[in-house]
Design an enzyme around this catalytic site. Structure first.
Site, mmCIF file in Angstrom:
data_model
loop_
_atom_site.group_PDB
_atom_site.id
_atom_site.type_symbol
_atom_site.label_atom_id
_atom_site.label_comp_id
_atom_site.label_asym_id
_atom_site.label_seq_id
_atom_site.Cartn_x
_atom_site.Cartn_y
_atom_site.Cartn_z
ATOM 1 N N LEU A 79 0.825 -1.202 0.000
ATOM 2 C CA LEU A 79 0.000 0.000 0.000
ATOM 3 C C LEU A 79 0.861 1.255 0.000
ATOM 4 O O LEU A 79 1.764 1.394 0.825
ATOM 5 C CB LEU A 79 -0.921 -0.014 1.230
ATOM 6 N N SER A 81 3.544 -6.729 2.275
ATOM 7 C CA SER A 81 2.360 -6.119 2.874
ATOM 8 C C SER A 81 1.109 -6.452 2.050
ATOM 9 O O SER A 81 0.814 -7.617 1.812
ATOM 10 C CB SER A 81 2.583 -4.619 3.018
ATOM 11 N N GLN A 82 0.378 -5.440 1.613
ATOM 12 C CA GLN A 82 -0.830 -5.678 0.820
ATOM 13 C C GLN A 82 -0.520 -6.508 -0.416
ATOM 14 O O GLN A 82 -1.357 -7.284 -0.888
ATOM 15 C CB GLN A 82 -1.448 -4.340 0.423
ATOM 16 N N ASP A 116 6.206 -4.975 14.211
ATOM 17 C CA ASP A 116 5.824 -4.454 12.903
ATOM 18 C C ASP A 116 5.139 -3.096 13.022
ATOM 19 O O ASP A 116 5.456 -2.164 12.289
ATOM 20 C CB ASP A 116 4.899 -5.453 12.208
ATOM 21 N N HIS A 131 7.411 -1.956 10.173
ATOM 22 C CA HIS A 131 6.759 -2.366 8.938
ATOM 23 C C HIS A 131 7.442 -1.832 7.681
ATOM 24 O O HIS A 131 7.524 -2.539 6.677
ATOM 25 C CB HIS A 131 5.298 -1.905 8.956
#
Length: 406
Positions: free
Chosen positions: A149, A215-216, A332, A387
């Site tokens: 993202l 991630s996404q 994270d 993250h």
């Protein structure tokens, strides 16, 4: 741009307009001082017409391309590492040819050793010559990287360095699609775009490819494994991805929905227009499980939590993957709960249940239990990494990613 009705969504669009746009062009990755362009040596001249200059290696040669400042991403939105120089990092000078006009025997004696002495020295020549480099153990499989993202290909410049150093010659493609705000588009739309981009890469790699999905992007890649009947993914590396969904008040959430908290965001995400935004496609509220199962147009489908006509085929396709590598950690700060990176998630009391306790595992609804049974799941939990730094931490790369890029 999104076309959504007025009202609450208009306020959301106002919030989105404050977000940053496209990431900087990937050509800015190359530092002229650290990566100067290769030196071109003048061609050797011989009597007669001059020889034509040595042709430069064309830019389309995979794995050995040098991208100039004026170069642009390749067709299909892909980007090949500018550090992936291979054997073409510089031109090699051709040997000079000395054209003599003849000479006396003493002159030739000074230029050559007598043949007898040359024969005596032959056994020692190998000791004087530099050792040949060790042969390469074989070409590495191509690596495809999918961002998360609000990311872009620029975010993975350190990862490209690491792969080039440890696995030289590897063709690495960071898919430059749905960057910045475009990453908010519905995930099924993104899956279709990424599918069109990865299909030609897989076709040119009959021995298989590796996926590194952040991630996404890890959810996009998992959907790709479901919908691609003939994919040849060897290692699917899920890097800090909310594989079982997201349920937390993070900075991303505050930017997107400033007037909502996790406790009432289901009112937005579980509406038809809410599902038009990627983050709502994997929003998983454990206190409104029925609404999640009925409204989720993405996560509930790829998890096999809701019946649909393609469930059997998707499960079969997912099980084609050679290995599933799951990476995440307690520090994270974005993925909530962080165990979602390992297919763990909250129950109705917000107690985290591990993967083996999840209904999707117990029912083996999309193949997770089958993968574990054949030893194809690797879990790599790492503490102390936030993250946004998973893809730039060298220790993490050495321990959790590099071993699976064979």
């Amino acid at each position: 741009m999104f076309h959504c009705p007025s009202g609450p969504l208009s306020a959301l669009q106002g919030t989105l307009s404050l977000l940053s746009g496209k990431a900087p062009d990937v050509t800015a990755l190359r530092d002229p001082e650290q990566h100067p362009p290769p030196t071109r040596h003048p061609p050797v001249r011989s009597p007669g017409p001059p020889l034509p200059p040595t042709p430069w290696i064309p830019d389309w040669v995979q794995g050995n391309s040098w991208r100039s400042e004026a170069s642009r991403p390749r067709p299909g939105g892909s980007f090949h590492s500018p550090w992936d120089l291979g054997c073409c990092s510089g031109a090699v000078a051709e040997p000079r040819v000395v054209h003599g006009r003849g000479g006396s025997m003493p002159g030739l004696w000074r230029q050559r050793l007598p043949s007898a002495w040359a024969l005596l020295l032959l056994p020692f020549l190998r000791l004087l010559m530099p050792a040949a480099p060790a042969p390469h153990r074989g070409s590495y499989k191509p690596v495809i990287v999918v961002h998360g993202l609000f990311d872009s290909s620029y975010s993975f410049r350190h990862l490209l360095d690491y792969i080039n150093e440890t696995h030289p010659g590897t063709v690495v493609t960071v898919l430059d699609l749905f960057d910045g705000r475009e990453s908010l588009r519905p995930l099924w739309e993104q899956v279709q775009g990424f599918r069109e981009a990865v299909a030609p890469i897989m076709e040119k790699a009959p021995e298989g490819v590796h996926l590194i999905c952040y991630s996404q992007g890890g959810l996009v890649c998992r959907a790709l494994l479901c919908v691609m009947d003939e994919h040849n993914v060897d290692s699917f590396i899920s890097l800090s991805s909310p594989q079982m969904g997201q349920y937390g008040d993070t900075d991303y959430l505050k930017w997107l929905f400033p007037t909502s908290m996790r406790s009432n965001l289901y009112r937005v995400c579980y509406s038809p227009w809410g599902q038009e935004f990627s983050i709502c496609n994997y929003w998983h509220d454990p206190h409104h499980d029925d609404l999640y199962l009925n409204a989720s147009s993405f996560l509930a489908l790829i998890n096999g939590e809701r019946d649909h006509p393609n469930a059997t085929v998707w499960r079969k396709n997912f099980l084609r993957v050679g290995r599933l590598v799951l990476i995440g950690g307690p520090d994270d700060g974005v993925i909530t709960p962080w165990q979602s990176s390992f297919f763990g998630f909250y129950d109705a009391n917000e107690t985290v249940l591990d993967m083996e306790e999840q209904p999707v595992y117990l029912r083996d609804s999309f193949g997770l239990k089958s993968l574990l049974a054949r030893g194809a799941i690797v879990r790599c939990p790492v503490a102390g990494i936030s993250h946004t730094t998973w893809h730039s931490n060298r220790t993490l790369y050495d321990n959790c990613i590099e071993p699976w890029l064979s």
